[in-house]
Design an enzyme around this catalytic site. Structure first.
Site, PDB file in Angstrom:
ATOM      1  CB  VAL A 131      -0.961   0.008   1.205  1.00  0.00           C
ATOM      2  CG1 VAL A 131      -1.793   1.288   1.231  1.00  0.00           C
ATOM      3  CG2 VAL A 131      -1.889  -1.204   1.138  1.00  0.00           C
ATOM      4  CE  LYS A 187      -7.890  -5.301   7.327  1.00  0.00           C
ATOM      5  NZ  LYS A 187      -6.883  -4.749   6.402  1.00  0.00           N
ATOM      6  CD  GLU A 228     -13.584   6.615   2.456  1.00  0.00           C
ATOM      7  OE1 GLU A 228     -14.213   5.536   2.404  1.00  0.00           O
ATOM      8  OE2 GLU A 228     -14.081   7.685   2.847  1.00  0.00           O
ATOM      9  N   GLY A 278     -11.145  -0.751   0.936  1.00  0.00           N
ATOM     10  CA  GLY A 278     -10.099  -0.412  -0.032  1.00  0.00           C
ATOM     11  C   GLY A 278     -10.421   0.871  -0.759  1.00  0.00           C
ATOM     12  CB  ILE A 319     -15.506   0.707  -1.726  1.00  0.00           C
ATOM     13  CG1 ILE A 319     -15.246  -0.526  -2.591  1.00  0.00           C
ATOM     14  CG2 ILE A 319     -16.989   1.061  -1.746  1.00  0.00           C
ATOM     15  CD1 ILE A 319     -15.887  -1.788  -2.050  1.00  0.00           C
ATOM     16  CD  GLU A 328      -0.955 -11.790   3.611  1.00  0.00           C
ATOM     17  OE1 GLU A 328       0.182 -12.300   3.508  1.00  0.00           O
ATOM     18  OE2 GLU A 328      -1.245 -10.675   3.141  1.00  0.00           O
ATOM     19  CG  ASP A 373      -9.973  -7.991   6.905  1.00  0.00           C
ATOM     20  OD1 ASP A 373      -9.030  -7.188   7.011  1.00  0.00           O
ATOM     21  OD2 ASP A 373     -10.863  -7.882   6.038  1.00  0.00           O
ATOM     22  CE  LYS A 398     -11.340  -4.777   5.620  1.00  0.00           C
ATOM     23  NZ  LYS A 398     -11.290  -5.591   4.383  1.00  0.00           N
ATOM     24  N   GLY A 418      -6.266  -4.366  -2.508  1.00  0.00           N
ATOM     25  CA  GLY A 418      -5.372  -4.230  -3.654  1.00  0.00           C
ATOM     26  C   GLY A 418      -4.527  -2.978  -3.546  1.00  0.00           C
TER      27      GLY A 418
END
Length: 408
Positions: free
Chosen positions: A12, A100, A124, A129, A131, A185, A196, A200, A298
């Site tokens: 990232v 996150k 954000e 990601g 979105i 992973e 995860d 979120k 991504g």
């Protein structure tokens, strides 16, 4: 000129730098001033990078530089990110992050510090990601009372379930493909065990309902127990299986919240979300259902959200009043025993009469080549504790599978 620092140069982080310099001219027009990344923090050496002169290994260089007004944290985890972000905010620097875990664990504290120092903490990229979902909830939808949020928030698990549904693959085979393609992973537990997604939905619930929701307070299940038999029964009932994170406003401003595999009807807007895509349904009292859809992870989609937050942080000379929530005790999170929905149950060794006696009116499902003695059915809407109690009435029977059924 606004000077920026990027903490971390992994997937990232490198994407953030790439998107920033690729679109620098346009970003400067939107920010209303010149922009530059002055530092990139990473413990590794990047001698072949065109940005090699920007790399530093000591965070204090960034912290103590008054020219740096915005920091992008893309390291991940808590060990380094939390002290770095907290120190940066206390020093009067705005911070944007894709982390996150950090927001779910420390969001209330960090937002409070940002408010005290009149800077911003933007995140954000922490959900969905690329979105856009954080800004829409606290700006575009601020006229609404958010009654409910439900979403497919993890691309890895959605890819695995898609393989199981479309191609008839078992969980292990589908997971191996996800790992080979780089979607999962080597240790996939954060994804497949639901952690995860839990982080979120905690962030979205905190933003929607104004109080911090800690992951430890959220009932969380993953997809490791979903079988091809369950997929076949779902299909016979006109449903698809998705890993859903959901939060719902209850009476007295309590909330129900959970993460688990769920049957969703084929005509649901969530049922057709496949592969690594995410979708988030927000149910407002004025708008009704609004769905946000796109790639949930991504390099470049996530980097896009980070860079967008950088520009917003540069443009905001005061703390955002709408992006906030308070710390809280967990008294407003209802015990999951009181969560209500219908359930799909697969059982061996029980008669239809016994099932009806235990659950009341049910919808029986079927699949090809089902073994003798196996039944599958969908229960009426019941509380979690009542469903468990009804299962216990099937004395001598084996519960082979149980998946909740949601109406979206």
């Amino acid at each position: 000129m606004a000077k920026i620092a990027v903490l971390g140069y992994g997937v990232v982080g490198s994407g953030t730098v790439e998107v920033f310099f690729k679109n620098k001219e346009n970003l400067e027009k939107k920010a209303g001033q010149e922009l530059d990344i002055k530092y990139i923090l990473d413990v590794r050496d990047f001698d072949d990078s065109p940005y090699k002169d920007k790399f530093v290994k000591d965070f204090d260089i960034i912290l103590n530089d008054p020219e740096v007004t915005v920091i992008a944290e893309v390291i991940g985890g808590l060990k380094f990110s939390y002290p770095y972000v907290k120190s940066a905010l206390e020093a009067g620097k705005s911070v944007v992050t894709s982390n996150k875990e950090l927001v779910a664990a420390k969001g209330a504290e960090l937002l409070t510090i940002a408010k005290e120092k009149n800077v911003n903490f933007f995140f954000e990229a922490s959900v969905g990601g690329g979105i856009p979902i954080i800004k829409p909830i606290h700006t575009c939808l601020e006229a609404n009372e958010i009654d409910e949020i439900a979403g497919i928030l993890n691309g890895t698990t959605n890819f695995i379930l898609t393989k199981m549904i479309r191609d008839g693959m078992g969980f292990d085979e589908a997971l191996k493909i996800a790992q080979d393609l780089g979607y999962a992973e080597r240790d996939p537990s954060a994804d497949v065990d639901g952690h995860d997604t839990c982080r979120k939905i905690c962030i979205l619930a905190a933003l929607a309902y104004g109080k911090h929701v800690y992951p430890e307070s959220v009932h969380t299940e993953g997809i490791t127990k979903v079988t091809l038999e369950d997929v076949e029964y779902a299909d016979s009932g006109g449903c698809k299986i998705k890993l859903i994170g959901c939060a719902k406003r209850e009476e007295g401003n309590d909330i129900s919240i959970g993460v688990f595999p769920a049957f969703v009807k084929d005509d649901s807007q969530l049922a057709g979300v496949n592969d690594v895509f995410n979708a988030i349904l927000v149910r407002g009292d004025a708008t009704g259902d609004v769905v946000f859809y796109g790639k949930g992870a991504g390099k470049l989609p996530t980097a896009s959200a980070v860079v967008s937050d950088i520009v917003s942080a540069v443009k905001h000379d005061k703390t955002s009043r709408s992006l906030t929530w308070t710390d809280s005790e967990q008294s407003f999170v209802r015990d999951f025993d009181d969560f209500t929905c219908a359930d799909y149950i697969r059982v061996k060794g029980a008669s239809k009469e016994a099932v009806v006696a235990a659950f009341g009116k049910v919808e029986f499902l079927s699949r090809k080549n089902a073994p003798a003695g196996e039944l599958a059915f969908i229960t009426p809407v019941m509380s979690e504790k009542d469903t468990v109690a009804a299962c216990e009435k099937l004395i001598g029977a084996d519960i082979l599978g149980r998946i909740r059924v949601l109406d979206y």
